[in-house]
Design a protein around this motif. Structure first.
Motif: not given
Length: 142
Positions: A70-77
Motif C-alpha cells: 500500500x506504500x513504498x518502503x525503502x530501507x537504507x543501510x
C-alpha cells in the motif's frame, strides 16, 4: 512503338540517378542529425558521474531494500537524504520526483494511494556520510 533493351537500360539508369540525387538533396537540406545530441559532451560527463555513483552502491554494499505494498518502503543501510524519481514507461506525464529523508531507523515510507498502478522505474539518488549514490530498480505497483 517498341523499345529495345538499350533504351530501357538508359531510362532505368536515369531514374536511378534521379532517385539518388533526390536523396542527396534531401539529406543536405536536413538540419538535424538525430544520431548526435547537441550536448553530447555534457551528457558524457554526466554519464561518468552517474556510473561512479552506481558503482559506489556496489563498493559500499549500500543497496537499499525496497518493499512495495500500500506504500513504498525503502530501507537504507545508513541515514540518507536525496530524491526518489518515479518514471512511468508508457506515460511521461505521470513521472514525478520527490525529496526524501530517512527516519531514525533509516527507513523512508511513501504512500502509493495517488500513484497509478503498473510498471514503474524507480530511481533513488541519495547522499549518506558524504558519499553520493544512485540506484535504479523496476517495480510493479498493484
Amino acid at each position: 512503338m517498341m523499345m529495345n533493351w538499350g533504351t530501357k537500360l538508359v531510362i532505368g539508369m536515369g531514374l536511378f540517378m534521379a532517385f539518388i540525387i533526390t536523396l542527396v538533396v534531401f539529406m543536405m537540406r536536413s538540419d538535424s542529425d538525430d544520431l548526435v545530441d547537441k550536448d553530447y559532451y555534457q551528457k558524457g560527463i554526466e554519464y561518468d558521474k552517474e556510473y561512479a555513483r552506481k558503482n559506489q552502491v556496489q563498493q559500499d554494499n549500500a543497496e537499499p531494500e525496497i518493499y512495495v505494498g500500500d506504500s513504498l518502503k525503502i530501507v537504507f543501510k545508513k541515514p540518507a537524504t536525496g530524491s526518489v524519481r518515479f518514471l512511468h514507461p508508457s506515460d511521461k506525464k505521470n513521472d514525478r520526483t520527490l525529496n526524501m529523508e530517512t527516519s531514525k531507523n533509516n527507513v523512508f515510507v511513501l504512500p502509493l494511494n495517488e500513484t497509478s498502478k503498473g510498471h514503474w522505474k524507480l530511481i533513488l539518488e541519495w547522499k549518506s556520510e558524504g558519499k553520493e549514490y544512485l540506484f535504479e530498480k523496476n517495480i510493479l505497483i498493484n
